[in-house]
Design a protein around this motif. Structure first.
Motif, mmCIF file in Angstrom:
data_model
loop_
_atom_site.group_PDB
_atom_site.id
_atom_site.type_symbol
_atom_site.label_atom_id
_atom_site.label_comp_id
_atom_site.label_asym_id
_atom_site.label_seq_id
_atom_site.Cartn_x
_atom_site.Cartn_y
_atom_site.Cartn_z
ATOM 1 N N LEU A 1 19.852 2.383 85.578
ATOM 2 C CA LEU A 1 19.782 3.853 85.622
ATOM 3 C C LEU A 1 19.415 4.357 84.239
ATOM 4 O O LEU A 1 19.428 3.590 83.268
ATOM 5 N N HIS A 2 19.098 5.647 84.132
ATOM 6 C CA HIS A 2 18.901 6.231 82.796
ATOM 7 C C HIS A 2 20.259 6.202 82.099
ATOM 8 O O HIS A 2 21.231 6.754 82.625
ATOM 9 N N VAL A 3 20.323 5.552 80.944
ATOM 10 C CA VAL A 3 21.636 5.392 80.295
ATOM 11 C C VAL A 3 21.956 6.659 79.487
ATOM 12 O O VAL A 3 21.724 6.743 78.281
ATOM 13 N N THR A 4 22.459 7.643 80.200
ATOM 14 C CA THR A 4 22.838 8.936 79.623
ATOM 15 C C THR A 4 24.359 9.058 79.653
ATOM 16 O O THR A 4 25.038 8.205 80.241
ATOM 17 N N LYS A 5 24.857 10.152 79.103
ATOM 18 C CA LYS A 5 26.312 10.344 79.154
ATOM 19 C C LYS A 5 26.797 10.472 80.605
ATOM 20 O O LYS A 5 27.897 10.027 80.937
ATOM 21 N N GLU A 6 25.960 11.033 81.480
ATOM 22 C CA GLU A 6 26.364 11.192 82.880
ATOM 23 C C GLU A 6 26.432 9.825 83.568
ATOM 24 O O GLU A 6 27.364 9.551 84.333
ATOM 25 N N THR A 7 25.454 8.969 83.264
ATOM 26 C CA THR A 7 25.499 7.612 83.825
ATOM 27 C C THR A 7 26.711 6.872 83.273
ATOM 28 O O THR A 7 27.331 6.063 83.970
ATOM 29 N N GLY A 8 27.052 7.174 82.035
ATOM 30 C CA GLY A 8 28.256 6.578 81.443
ATOM 31 C C GLY A 8 29.490 6.933 82.250
ATOM 32 O O GLY A 8 30.358 6.084 82.496
ATOM 33 N N ALA B 1 14.225 15.229 76.156
ATOM 34 C CA ALA B 1 15.514 15.948 76.216
ATOM 35 C C ALA B 1 16.565 14.966 76.724
ATOM 36 O O ALA B 1 16.404 13.757 76.576
ATOM 37 N N GLU B 2 17.631 15.473 77.317
ATOM 38 C CA GLU B 2 18.753 14.589 77.669
ATOM 39 C C GLU B 2 18.927 14.384 79.158
ATOM 40 O O GLU B 2 19.993 13.969 79.606
ATOM 41 N N GLY B 3 17.901 14.747 79.948
ATOM 42 C CA GLY B 3 18.050 14.632 81.397
ATOM 43 C C GLY B 3 18.805 15.829 81.934
ATOM 44 O O GLY B 3 19.048 16.807 81.233
ATOM 45 N N HIS B 4 19.173 15.727 83.205
ATOM 46 C CA HIS B 4 19.837 16.864 83.854
ATOM 47 C C HIS B 4 21.224 17.066 83.263
ATOM 48 O O HIS B 4 21.894 16.106 82.868
ATOM 49 N N PRO B 5 21.686 18.299 83.306
ATOM 50 C CA PRO B 5 23.042 18.584 82.842
ATOM 51 C C PRO B 5 24.111 17.868 83.671
ATOM 52 O O PRO B 5 23.899 17.549 84.852
ATOM 53 N N ASN C 1 11.814 15.116 80.749
ATOM 54 C CA ASN C 1 13.201 15.620 80.695
ATOM 55 C C ASN C 1 14.162 14.580 80.143
ATOM 56 O O ASN C 1 15.187 14.929 79.563
ATOM 57 N N LEU C 2 13.822 13.310 80.305
ATOM 58 C CA LEU C 2 14.688 12.254 79.786
ATOM 59 C C LEU C 2 14.158 11.668 78.485
ATOM 60 O O LEU C 2 14.916 11.151 77.680
ATOM 61 N N GLY C 3 12.841 11.756 78.292
ATOM 62 C CA GLY C 3 12.253 11.216 77.064
ATOM 63 C C GLY C 3 12.428 12.158 75.888
ATOM 64 O O GLY C 3 12.781 11.737 74.785
ATOM 65 N N SER D 1 25.155 14.210 92.130
ATOM 66 C CA SER D 1 24.347 13.007 92.410
ATOM 67 C C SER D 1 25.195 11.748 92.285
ATOM 68 O O SER D 1 25.123 10.839 93.122
ATOM 69 N N PHE D 2 25.995 11.710 91.226
ATOM 70 C CA PHE D 2 26.741 10.471 90.965
ATOM 71 C C PHE D 2 28.020 10.365 91.787
ATOM 72 O O PHE D 2 28.540 9.263 91.988
ATOM 73 N N ALA D 3 28.508 11.492 92.314
ATOM 74 C CA ALA D 3 29.586 11.401 93.311
ATOM 75 C C ALA D 3 29.018 10.674 94.529
ATOM 76 O O ALA D 3 29.664 9.797 95.116
ATOM 77 N N ASP E 1 20.388 1.577 91.689
ATOM 78 C CA ASP E 1 19.070 1.637 91.066
ATOM 79 C C ASP E 1 18.525 3.062 91.020
ATOM 80 O O ASP E 1 18.924 3.920 91.815
ATOM 81 N N ASP E 2 17.586 3.275 90.105
ATOM 82 C CA ASP E 2 16.893 4.564 90.001
ATOM 83 C C ASP E 2 15.410 4.262 89.827
ATOM 84 O O ASP E 2 14.954 3.980 88.715
ATOM 85 N N GLY E 3 14.684 4.261 90.944
ATOM 86 C CA GLY E 3 13.253 3.970 90.880
ATOM 87 C C GLY E 3 12.892 2.675 91.588
ATOM 88 O O GLY E 3 11.721 2.361 91.754
ATOM 89 N N VAL F 1 25.225 19.003 87.357
ATOM 90 C CA VAL F 1 24.442 18.659 88.551
ATOM 91 C C VAL F 1 24.489 17.149 88.807
ATOM 92 O O VAL F 1 24.515 16.707 89.966
ATOM 93 N N MET F 2 24.555 16.363 87.737
ATOM 94 C CA MET F 2 24.693 14.911 87.933
ATOM 95 C C MET F 2 26.048 14.587 88.559
ATOM 96 O O MET F 2 26.241 13.524 89.147
ATOM 97 N N ASP F 3 26.996 15.506 88.414
ATOM 98 C CA ASP F 3 28.299 15.362 89.060
ATOM 99 C C ASP F 3 28.111 15.138 90.564
ATOM 100 O O ASP F 3 28.746 14.266 91.168
HETATM 101 N N1 ADE Z 1 18.196 11.643 85.925
HETATM 102 C C1 ADE Z 1 17.931 12.890 85.526
HETATM 103 N N2 ADE Z 1 18.854 13.330 84.656
HETATM 104 C C2 ADE Z 1 19.737 12.329 84.479
HETATM 105 C C3 ADE Z 1 20.909 12.182 83.699
HETATM 106 N N3 ADE Z 1 21.370 13.149 82.926
HETATM 107 N N4 ADE Z 1 21.540 11.004 83.783
HETATM 108 C C4 ADE Z 1 21.066 10.015 84.567
HETATM 109 N N5 ADE Z 1 19.993 10.094 85.327
HETATM 110 C C5 ADE Z 1 19.314 11.241 85.292
#
Ligand code: ADE
Length: 419
Positions: A54-61, A345-349, A341-343, A356-358, A127-129, A352-354
């Motif tokens: 997945l995109h290794v962001t704080k939300e994925t964390g 910036a930081e991806g979605h807030p 948005n991920l390259g 998706s990831f739930a 997976d994502d993609g 909203v990832m709350d």
């Molecule tokens: N896809 C889009 N935004 C994201 C985020 N913040 N974390 C993980 N995947 C994403």
């Protein structure tokens, strides 16, 4: 690079910063945190290895911590060369997760990391993609996978093609198809983070610009809506006649890309398909036109031809590159044509990832509980799960909604009374 037996990341010393970011994200992801508390008690993933790409962001964390709290042993890689937040990778690695991701990975790094992650012989794939799913169906066919989940539209298109060809080897839950995913993440998430990426990379004024949005699916709609809200005149390009009509009735211009190319100051691709902006289109663009992509892969803007045919290139600043075309005009590409948005910036807030990831967390548990009774197909998130997530989110926002009375319910099931 910190190359350790259990992880390969940029710098483990970034862990403290990552911890603080994770704390911030957790405070904005109440639905997933509630699910974490539940799974932390029942431990449905105990003894299982979970491979996550997945995109290794704080939300994925926050999701990875939830999988670990549920008893899983997490192996995490980045699903895009530019999207990894190195401090998050460090924080997760310092907590004992097996993280193989850093910002700026090459294609070889990416494939090596997939090899390492799959070398753990995972039970579940998140997976994502669909690159990880594709790998378990091509190079790493000997793995015994219980099932998996998939985050995004592009991934589901690929998995559906695998199902159609009858080569899919395990059940996959299509997280993207849940209402609580695509209506919010794709539309409001990408709407905000896409525009955020453009602004962070360029700091241009959106107001007064002509913005061309390619694709009017949920992502395109969100991007068009936010650009319009900031004062851009929006033109939509589409191949689907229904969506084109919707875009017109939503108040936007609709035309072909060949025509829009001459009009636009800013181009954002959101189609999931390749060569949506061709080099010929670029030759028609105004001097100074800016191009960015929010689709999953970097194929929507024809970067290959642009790189080949450009007379000169110049990196203006991070994520903003100038290309001088054969006609002498200059055009600009953000984040190498990858997900801006991920390259940039930081991806979605987190909020909203709350949602998706739930869905991701509950889909993973669903596979573990019910995988044996499922066929090798792509399944939607069950309606009850989707509805539960919506209700939990509303509750976390302190919002109550009405319920149908008995009389109203009965009315909705009858056909005898009319006027
Ligand atoms: N896809 C889009 N935004 C994201 C985020 N913040 N974390 C993980 N995947 C994403």
């Amino acid at each position: 690079m910190d190359d350790h037996m259990d992880y390969k990341i940029k710098d483990i010393k970034l862990a403290g910063q990552g911890e603080r970011q994770l704390e911030w994200a957790e405070a904005h992801m109440p639905t997933l945190m509630l699910i974490r508390r539940e799974l932390g008690m029942s431990k449905p993933l105990k003894g299982l290895r979970i491979a996550m790409l997945l995109h290794v962001t704080k939300e994925t964390g926050v999701l990875a911590r939830t999988m670990a709290a549920a008893g899983g042993e997490v192996y995490l890689g980045g699903s895009n060369p530019l999207s990894t937040q190195d401090d998050i990778a460090a924080a997760l690695a310092s907590e004992g997760m097996h993280v193989f991701a850093w910002k700026g990975q090459t294609d070889k790094d990416y494939n090596d990391n997939i090899k390492t992650i799959l070398g753990s012989k995972p039970d579940l794939i998140m997976d994502d993609g669909a690159d990880l799913h594709a790998a378990t169906h091509q190079k790493y066919k000997n793995l015994r996978i219980m099932g998996g989940t998939e985050e995004t539209t592009t991934g589901i298109t690929r998995l559906k093609a695998m199902e159609e060809e009858k080569v899919l080897r395990y059940p996959v839950i299509a997280v993207n198809n849940a209402y609580t995913k695509y209506l919010f993440d794709n539309r409001y998430g990408t709407g905000q983070s896409g525009v955020d990426g453009v602004i962070r990379a360029t700091n241009i004024m959106i107001s007064g610009k002509v913005a061309v949005v390619a694709g009017y699916g949920w992502v395109g709609r969100g991007v068009a809506m936010r650009l319009h809200g900031m004062g851009a005149r929006v033109i939509v390009t589409e191949v689907n006649p229904f969506r084109a009509l919707e875009a017109i009735m939503d108040g936007y211009g609709v035309m072909t890309m060949a025509d829009a190319a001459k009009e636009g100051d800013l181009f954002i691709t959101a189609t999931g398909d390749m060569n949506v902006v061709t080099y010929d289109n670029m030759l028609r663009m105004k001097d100074g036109a800016i191009m960015a992509n929010v689709g999953h892969f970097d194929v929507e803007i024809d970067m290959r031809t642009l790189n080949k045919k450009a007379k000169r290139t110049k990196q203006i600043r991070d994520h903003l590159k100038e290309f001088e075309l054969s006609n002498g005009r200059k055009v600009y590409v953000l984040a190498e044509g990858r997900l801006v948005n991920l390259g940039a910036a930081e991806g979605h807030p987190s909020e909203v990832m709350d949602l998706s990831f739930a869905n991701q967390a509950l889909a993973a548990v669903n596979i573990v509980k019910n995988g044996k009774s499922l066929g090798n197909k792509v399944y939607n998130v069950p309606e009850e799960t989707d509805e539960r997530i919506a209700k939990l989110k509303l509750k976390s926002m302190g919002i109550s909604i009405d319920a149908l009375t008995k009389e109203q319910k009965e009315y909705m099931t009858q056909w005898r009374y009319g006027t």
